[in-house]
Design a protein around this motif. Structure first.
Motif, PDB file in Angstrom:
ATOM      1  N   ASN A 352       0.805  -1.216   0.000  1.00 40.78           N
ATOM      2  CA  ASN A 352       0.000   0.000   0.000  1.00 40.78           C
ATOM      3  C   ASN A 352       0.839   1.267   0.000  1.00 40.78           C
ATOM      4  O   ASN A 352       0.379   2.314  -0.420  1.00 40.78           O
ATOM      5  CB  ASN A 352      -0.904   0.020   1.234  1.00 40.78           C
ATOM      6  N   SER A 353       2.043   1.145   0.509  1.00 40.67           N
ATOM      7  CA  SER A 353       2.820   2.365   0.711  1.00 40.67           C
ATOM      8  C   SER A 353       3.263   2.996  -0.603  1.00 40.67           C
ATOM      9  O   SER A 353       3.776   4.096  -0.629  1.00 40.67           O
ATOM     10  CB  SER A 353       4.032   2.055   1.570  1.00 40.67           C
ATOM     11  N   VAL A 356       0.631   6.207  -4.244  1.00 35.72           N
ATOM     12  CA  VAL A 356       0.657   7.547  -4.845  1.00 35.72           C
ATOM     13  C   VAL A 356       2.088   8.037  -4.969  1.00 35.72           C
ATOM     14  O   VAL A 356       2.876   7.909  -4.047  1.00 35.72           O
ATOM     15  CB  VAL A 356      -0.139   8.534  -3.962  1.00 35.72           C
ATOM     16  N   THR A 358       4.534  11.449  -5.975  1.00 37.49           N
ATOM     17  CA  THR A 358       4.480  12.904  -6.216  1.00 37.49           C
ATOM     18  C   THR A 358       5.890  13.456  -6.173  1.00 37.49           C
ATOM     19  O   THR A 358       6.851  12.738  -5.910  1.00 37.49           O
ATOM     20  CB  THR A 358       3.595  13.599  -5.168  1.00 37.49           C
ATOM     21  N   ARG A 438       7.029   8.164  -3.148  1.00 34.76           N
ATOM     22  CA  ARG A 438       5.701   7.557  -3.215  1.00 34.76           C
ATOM     23  C   ARG A 438       5.154   7.346  -1.803  1.00 34.76           C
ATOM     24  O   ARG A 438       5.910   7.310  -0.831  1.00 34.76           O
ATOM     25  CB  ARG A 438       5.761   6.222  -3.940  1.00 34.76           C
ATOM     26  N   LEU A 440       1.284   6.130   0.641  1.00 38.55           N
ATOM     27  CA  LEU A 440      -0.066   5.594   0.668  1.00 38.55           C
ATOM     28  C   LEU A 440      -1.058   6.678   0.237  1.00 38.55           C
ATOM     29  O   LEU A 440      -1.993   6.423  -0.504  1.00 38.55           O
ATOM     30  CB  LEU A 440      -0.379   5.130   2.095  1.00 38.55           C
ATOM     31  N   ARG A 441      -0.816   7.902   0.708  1.00 35.81           N
ATOM     32  CA  ARG A 441      -1.663   9.034   0.310  1.00 35.81           C
ATOM     33  C   ARG A 441      -0.781  10.132  -0.254  1.00 35.81           C
ATOM     34  O   ARG A 441       0.444  10.098  -0.104  1.00 35.81           O
ATOM     35  CB  ARG A 441      -2.428   9.534   1.530  1.00 35.81           C
ATOM     36  N   TYR A 442      -1.416  11.124  -0.850  1.00 36.32           N
ATOM     37  CA  TYR A 442      -0.665  12.218  -1.445  1.00 36.32           C
ATOM     38  C   TYR A 442       0.198  12.914  -0.402  1.00 36.32           C
ATOM     39  O   TYR A 442       1.367  13.213  -0.633  1.00 36.32           O
ATOM     40  CB  TYR A 442      -1.638  13.216  -2.085  1.00 36.32           C
ATOM     41  N   ASN A 443      -0.405  13.162   0.780  1.00 39.14           N
ATOM     42  CA  ASN A 443       0.311  13.892   1.819  1.00 39.14           C
ATOM     43  C   ASN A 443       1.575  13.173   2.272  1.00 39.14           C
ATOM     44  O   ASN A 443       2.620  13.781   2.443  1.00 39.14           O
ATOM     45  CB  ASN A 443      -0.598  14.115   3.029  1.00 39.14           C
ATOM     46  N   SER A 444       1.421  11.854   2.503  1.00 41.38           N
ATOM     47  CA  SER A 444       2.595  11.119   2.977  1.00 41.38           C
ATOM     48  C   SER A 444       3.661  11.086   1.885  1.00 41.38           C
ATOM     49  O   SER A 444       4.856  11.189   2.178  1.00 41.38           O
ATOM     50  CB  SER A 444       2.205   9.709   3.413  1.00 41.38           C
TER      51      SER A 444
END
Lengths: 535, 108
Positions: A352-353, A356, A358, A438, A440-444
């Motif tokens: 999962n990590s 995403v 960015t 990369r 799990l979510r955009y923020n992380s």
């Protein structure tokens, strides 16, 4: 409180404790076995029984009513071990083949009378009819080559009960299991079935004979019963042997996998420690979690099923192996379940990590007179890191732990950088550094991208780049990378040391035999520099 | 060579002879025979006796009769048959000869 049993011994009635009864019964059947070749065996047994009755009778004075184990034990001491009955036959020229005695096979006990450590080897020796020293030698050999012997010894020590009572010692020294005894067993089964059938015959069929005379049908049914009885016995015997064979296979597989696991587990750990000491870095695997934790979980998750396989095998081969305590079983199962859940959890979070990706962008522009000014490009390379990378087996991984930052946090260094050279259509130098990660979510993902530490600077006429970046070690393999986009007007003059040129060469095409010195280069095209003052 | 084995064999070799001798004077049942033999330390455990008695009986050197006992199981009283008496007489002779021979050899 003890359950008592009513027995008839030599025509007298005795009350006897259940455990004492078992002991006495074993003793008598052991005697019967050792007398098997004598004539008048039943008579001898009857004599012995009535003598035992006499001895019991003496013990039942003073209001004592029940025979207990102690009484049986002392009677056995007076009467002697079954071997004592047998030695007599040897001396007087009876049937010399004492091993031809009938019946039940040996049982596996620890022989603490002949023990070196716990009597495991001596017990196994009795069981297989081999000298115990051979077994000790085997244990020693297996212990020295990988320590497996020690493990097996410990398991057997736990599993094998100690031969405490005389009856158990008799069982322990019983008969070896070989083809002869198996054949004999089958024959005995045949006999006993035959006997049973004959008894049935006498009781039931006898009645019929009185009424209507014995018909062919009865004879046939008797034959069929007998026939199937024999078949059952043979099949049982066959399955017993098959069971032992399967047990052996299980033992081999179980112990083999366990040894392999153990070796892998131990040596993996050693390699890690070894590398860490020698080269000052630790290989960063694909997991966020410590390597040892993963190894341990894997070891448990794979090891426990094979351990139980080994135990089942041992139980199949040695019927006497005491079963594991239920609590231990439940504990093992819980441990196994935990490790499997843990592994799955680790896998899921790991997968999962990376969902995403960015990037964090840093840009700088500088006006530059391409025709007159010279840009000094310094491609910084950390020599300690270079050494580490050269030594690393996993260069493609390009992630190492070289040490600590100013705050004392462990940091990772990575060479996952890309340096591209484009042509600028204005008279400007433009540098764009994109730090990628990369999560799990955009923020992380953004947090991780921001945490990427890449050193570079552009001022006056010099551009300083590094060939590595660092990142906090808590984020391993989160897809961190750095992409540097450099745009220069065509024909820009670039001055590079030999060391910088060597680094840049990974990304750009450099034409010219540059030797060991600092040279002047001109921007020819995308990702292409040509040497102006090379030999 | 195990000394205990040799000793046991020596003892057991003369057991048959001794049993017959004990029964020469008096009819006895197993426990009484045992007492005699145990006193003389010819027998360590009782179990050895029973196969022997049966063997002697089967060889028709002994016979037995049942007698009730007070408070115990009925007892088998053994007695020598005529054949047993002859056998014993021969053994007596052999034993004396053997005894002399052994003494002669061991005292030299």
């Amino acid at each position: 409180m003890n359950k008592t049993i009513n027995i008839n011994l030599g025509g007298l009635v005795f009350y006897i404790d259940e455990d004492a009864y078992q002991q006495l019964k074993n003793y008598l059947s052991a005697i019967e076995r050792s007398l098997s070749s004598s004539e008048g065996k039943e008579e001898i047994i009857a004599d012995i029984e009535s003598r035992i009755a006499e001895l019991f009778n003496e013990k039942l004075k003073d209001n004592k009513q029940v025979i207990n184990q102690q009484d049986v034990h002392s009677v056995i001491q007076v009467m002697g071990e079954p071997e004592d009955y047998r030695v007599d036959e040897e001396v007087f020229g009876g049937d010399e083949k004492q091993s031809k005695s009938s019946a039940s096979s040996r049982k596996l006990y620890r022989d603490t009378d002949n023990k070196m450590l716990a009597g495991v080897s001596a017990g196994l020796g009795h069981y297989f009819g081999i000298n115990k020293n051979w077994i000790r030698l085997l244990f020693l050999a297996f212990s020295l080559s990988g320590g497996f012997g020690l493990l097996l010894y410990a398991i057997l020590w736990i599993g094998m009960p100690e031969a405490k009572t005389t009856a158990q010692k008799l069982e322990m020294k019983g008969e070896p299991i070989n083809l002869d005894t198996i054949e004999k067993k089958v024959k005995e089964g045949f006999q006993s079935v035959k006997k049973n059938v004959e008894e049935v015959d006498l009781n039931e069929v006898g009645q019929k004979i009185k009424n209507e005379g014995r018909s062919l049908g009865d004879a046939l049914s008797t034959f069929i019963t007998e026939f199937f009885g024999v078949i059952t016995t043979i099949v049982k015997g066959f399955f017993q042997i098959l069971g032992k064979l399967i047990g052996l296979v299980l033992i081999t597989v179980g112990s083999g996998v366990l040894i392999a696991l153990l070796i892998v587990f131990l040596f993996m750990g050693m390699i890690d420690v070894h590398l860490a000491k020698d080269w000052g870095f630790i290989y960063q695997g694909f997991s966020d979690y410590p390597e040892w934790l993963m190894h341990l979980l894997l070891f448990i998750a794979v090891g426990i099923p094979f351990f139980s396989l080994l135990l089942v095998g041992l139980q199949m081969v040695f019927n006497q192996m005491s079963k594991l305590h239920t609590g231990v079983k439940v504990g093992l199962f819980a441990l196994w379940l935990l490790s499997v859940v843990g592994l799955i959890g680790m896998g899921v979070t790991q997968l999962n990590s990376d969902v995403v990706g960015t990037q964090q962008l840093e840009e700088k522009n500088m006006v530059f007179e391409a025709s007159t000014d010279t840009l000094t490009l310094d491609f910084k390379r950390d020599s300690k890191l270079d050494m580490l990378w050269e030594d690393a087996y996993w260069q493609d991984q390009r992630t190492l732990t070289p040490g600590y930052d100013e705050q004392g946090n462990e940091i990772l260094a990575s060479k996952k950088i890309n340096l591209s050279l484009g042509l600028s259509d204005t008279a400007q130098i433009r540098v764009a550094v994109a730090k990628k990660a990369r999560g799990l979510r955009y923020n992380s993902a953004l947090d991780r991208a921001r945490a990427v530490d890449y050193e570079w600077s552009l001022n006056q006429d010099s551009l300083v780049l590094s060939d590595y970046f660092t990142t906090p070690s808590r984020w391993k393999n989160k897809g961190q990378s750095v992409k540097i986009g450099l745009e220069l007007p065509k024909g820009t003059l670039v001055k590079m040391s030999e060391r910088s040129a060597e680094g840049v060469e990974h990304f750009w095409q450099l034409t010219g035999d540059r030797g060991q010195n600092t040279h002047l280069w001109v921007v020819e095209d995308q990702d292409h520099l040509r040497c102006l003052d090379c030999e | 060579m195990n000394i205990e084995n040799t000793k046991a064999q020596m003892r057991k070799g003369v057991l048959e002879y001794c049993i017959l001798s004990v029964l020469n004077n008096k009819d006895l049942y197993a426990s009484e025979i045992l007492e005699h033999l145990k006193q003389a330390k010819l027998l360590v455990v009782e179990g050895t006796l029973y196969p022997l008695l049966t063997r002697l009986k089967n060889a028709e050197l002994l016979q037995y009769r049942w007698e009730e006992s007070t408070g115990g199981p009925p007892r088998k009283y053994y007695t020598l048959t005529d054949l047993g008496k002859k056998f014993l007489a021969e053994l007596d002779q052999t034993w004396n000869e053997l005894n002399q021979a052994v003494q002669q050899v061991t005292q030299q």
